[in-house]
Design an enzyme around this catalytic site. Structure first.
Site, mmCIF file in Angstrom:
data_model
loop_
_atom_site.group_PDB
_atom_site.id
_atom_site.type_symbol
_atom_site.label_atom_id
_atom_site.label_comp_id
_atom_site.label_asym_id
_atom_site.label_seq_id
_atom_site.Cartn_x
_atom_site.Cartn_y
_atom_site.Cartn_z
ATOM 1 C CG ASP A 125 -10.106 14.706 -7.455
ATOM 2 O OD1 ASP A 125 -10.835 13.738 -7.310
ATOM 3 O OD2 ASP A 125 -9.313 14.928 -8.343
ATOM 4 N N GLY A 150 -7.941 5.597 -12.696
ATOM 5 C CA GLY A 150 -7.156 4.967 -11.899
ATOM 6 C C GLY A 150 -8.102 4.067 -10.858
ATOM 7 N NE ARG A 158 -6.109 8.016 -15.502
ATOM 8 C CZ ARG A 158 -5.484 7.479 -14.656
ATOM 9 N NH1 ARG A 158 -4.373 6.777 -15.004
ATOM 10 N NH2 ARG A 158 -5.548 7.726 -13.183
ATOM 11 N NE ARG A 181 6.238 10.489 13.450
ATOM 12 C CZ ARG A 181 6.771 11.574 13.042
ATOM 13 N NH1 ARG A 181 7.780 11.927 13.597
ATOM 14 N NH2 ARG A 181 5.927 12.590 12.554
ATOM 15 C CB THR A 234 -10.791 8.895 -7.846
ATOM 16 O OG1 THR A 234 -9.630 9.233 -7.597
ATOM 17 C CG2 THR A 234 -11.903 10.119 -7.053
ATOM 18 N NE ARG A 276 -5.540 12.714 -11.855
ATOM 19 C CZ ARG A 276 -4.896 11.844 -12.785
ATOM 20 N NH1 ARG A 276 -3.825 12.216 -13.735
ATOM 21 N NH2 ARG A 276 -5.216 10.648 -12.998
ATOM 22 N NE ARG A 326 19.613 8.583 7.664
ATOM 23 C CZ ARG A 326 19.909 7.178 7.013
ATOM 24 N NH1 ARG A 326 18.698 6.225 6.937
ATOM 25 N NH2 ARG A 326 20.964 6.829 6.759
ATOM 26 N NE ARG A 378 -21.073 -8.484 -1.858
ATOM 27 C CZ ARG A 378 -21.743 -7.811 -0.603
ATOM 28 N NH1 ARG A 378 -21.927 -6.660 -0.438
ATOM 29 N NH2 ARG A 378 -22.327 -8.612 0.038
ATOM 30 C CG ASP A 394 -6.649 11.427 -6.963
ATOM 31 O OD1 ASP A 394 -5.782 10.732 -6.388
ATOM 32 O OD2 ASP A 394 -6.633 11.519 -8.233
ATOM 33 C CG ASP A 450 -11.217 14.769 -12.630
ATOM 34 O OD1 ASP A 450 -10.591 13.551 -13.009
ATOM 35 O OD2 ASP A 450 -10.510 15.702 -12.131
ATOM 36 C CD GLU A 471 7.926 17.054 12.442
ATOM 37 O OE1 GLU A 471 7.944 15.797 11.418
ATOM 38 O OE2 GLU A 471 7.572 16.480 13.734
ATOM 39 C CE LYS A 496 9.457 19.544 15.866
ATOM 40 N NZ LYS A 496 8.153 19.179 15.390
ATOM 41 N N GLY A 542 1.171 12.749 12.103
ATOM 42 C CA GLY A 542 1.953 13.699 13.143
ATOM 43 C C GLY A 542 3.232 14.357 12.529
HETATM 44 O O1 F6P Z 1 -6.149 9.418 -9.779
HETATM 45 C C1 F6P Z 1 -5.606 8.542 -9.102
HETATM 46 C C2 F6P Z 1 -4.029 8.560 -9.356
HETATM 47 O O2 F6P Z 1 -3.417 7.444 -8.187
HETATM 48 C C3 F6P Z 1 -3.519 9.895 -8.970
HETATM 49 O O3 F6P Z 1 -3.343 10.027 -7.612
HETATM 50 C C4 F6P Z 1 -2.382 9.937 -9.632
HETATM 51 O O4 F6P Z 1 -1.751 11.187 -9.932
HETATM 52 C C5 F6P Z 1 -2.402 9.069 -10.738
HETATM 53 O O5 F6P Z 1 -3.907 8.316 -10.763
HETATM 54 C C6 F6P Z 1 -1.541 7.950 -11.360
HETATM 55 O O6 F6P Z 1 -1.939 7.360 -12.622
HETATM 56 P P1 F6P Z 1 -1.363 6.073 -13.227
HETATM 57 O O7 F6P Z 1 -1.798 5.016 -12.470
HETATM 58 O O8 F6P Z 1 -1.885 6.139 -14.605
HETATM 59 O O9 F6P Z 1 0.144 6.327 -12.932
#
Ligand code: F6P
Length: 328
Positions: free
Chosen positions: A136, A17, A78, A161, A132, A178, A169, A27, A134, A109, A194, A219, A192
């Site tokens: 992660d 992604g 990918r 908000r 990425t 992910r 609401r 660059r 994420d 990853d 809840e 609230k 902020g």
């Molecule tokens: O890994 C980056 C990410 O945006 C994730 O947060 C998400 O789950 C996934 O890629 C979405 O993938 P795609 O762009 O293939 O729908």
């Protein structure tokens, strides 16, 4: 004394992604590579470009005017082909044909899993950069694109908000990540909210309902951040469970989705990407491989791919506490 591999020609690509800041990283790799006297090639479309031989020479001027752009100049994908032994053999043949002797792989990853296999099977020197949204990957405090994605999501949640409070609401806002909750937790504190639901910390729906109630009664409006990978099944499912317990509540759901992946990178992402792009070239030239370059506590560090993808970076537990204190 160990003989260092001679690096004359490197390839750079983006994979998985896309994330804001990938262009800034490209660059930096190209400019530092050229400054060090290397030939630099861009590989188009991630690992697929390596398998098919879609390679273009890149010089310092080819990467002008991209530091501020989201997405990736080199495009991303990918690759199914690279998951196979035959695909990786073809990719190696491309490297030999073009005389490339090192790679900089920018991705997450999945990208590093492929890079690790490629190194093991063909001995190709490869340094990864964490690209990425994420956040992660162990071995870096943050990944390239995370800061921008969180800022984009928080800007959207601020708008939600406004309308949530006008109509009294409860909004359930689903964010990406992910199977991790780094984006969700940061958004929850910064906007902020809840309550937050993340995969790393399953929550009880009754606790969520109590939290929406607040310490001094219901609230008038509430924001609940839901990580896409949390175990209840996402914002729509959670909202239905809450509606069953609070039938009079006026509930709406927003999925922010790919808006989080686009846009001009933040200053933090531009600086992180620029530092890491330079560091990747330095690392290759110093004979390093099979590792990801990251920034930890302000310093560049190399972490073996196996560790960067094998270990789970823990969520900051203090942020959960801060959120619950401030959501009262
Ligand atoms: O890994 C980056 C990410 O945006 C994730 O947060 C998400 O789950 C996934 O890629 C979405 O993938 P795609 O762009 O293939 O729908």
């Amino acid at each position: 004394m160990m003989k260092l591999p001679v690096i004359r020609h490197i390839g750079v690509f983006t994979s998985g992604g896309d994330s804001p800041g990938m262009n800034a990283a490209i660059r930096a790799v190209v400019r530092q590579g050229c400054l060090c006297g290397l030939q630099v090639s861009g590989i188009i479309g991630g690992y697929d470009g390596l398998v098919k031989g879609d390679i273009r020479p890149l010089g310092p001027r080819d990467v002008s005017n991209i530091i501020q752009r989201g997405g990736t100049l080199l495009r991303s994908a990918r690759s199914d082909a690279f998951r196979t032994v035959e695909g990786r053999r073809q990719a190696y043949a491309t490297m030999v044909k073009h005389g490339m002797d090192g790679l900089v792989a920018i991705g997450g990853d999945g990208t590093f899993t492929g890079a690790h296999l490629f190194f093991e099977e063909h001995g190709v020197p490869v340094i990864g950069l964490p690209g990425t949204i994420d956040d992660d990957l162990a071995g870096t405090d943050h990944t390239i694109g995370y800061d921008t994605a969180v800022n984009t999501a928080v800007e959207a949640i601020d708008r939600i908000r406004d309308t949530a409070s006008s109509h009294d609401r409860i909004f359930f806002v689903e964010v990406m990540g992910r199977d991790t909750g780094y984006i969700a937790l940061a958004c929850a504190v910064a906007a902020g909210a809840e309550f937050v639901l993340v995969p790393e910390r399953p929550e009880n729906i009754d606790d969520l309902v109590r939290s929406i109630g607040g310490s001094d009664g219901m609230k008038s409006s509430s924001i609940v951040i839901v990580a896409e990978g949390e175990e209840e099944g996402g914002a729509f499912t959670v909202s239905k469970k809450v509606k069953a317990r609070l039938p009079n509540a006026d509930i709406r759901v927003t999925v922010i989705g790919h808006i989080q992946r686009g846009g001009s990178p933040s200053v933090q992402d531009r600086i992180l990407a620029s530092r890491l792009g330079v560091a990747a070239v330095d690392a290759l030239m110093a004979g390093n491989s099979d590792s990801m370059a990251g920034v930890r506590n302000g310093r560049i560090v190399l972490t073996p791919f196996a560790e960067a993808i094998g270990e789970r970076k823990p969520l900051d537990t203090d942020l959960f506490r801060v959120l619950s204190v401030l959501a009262t």
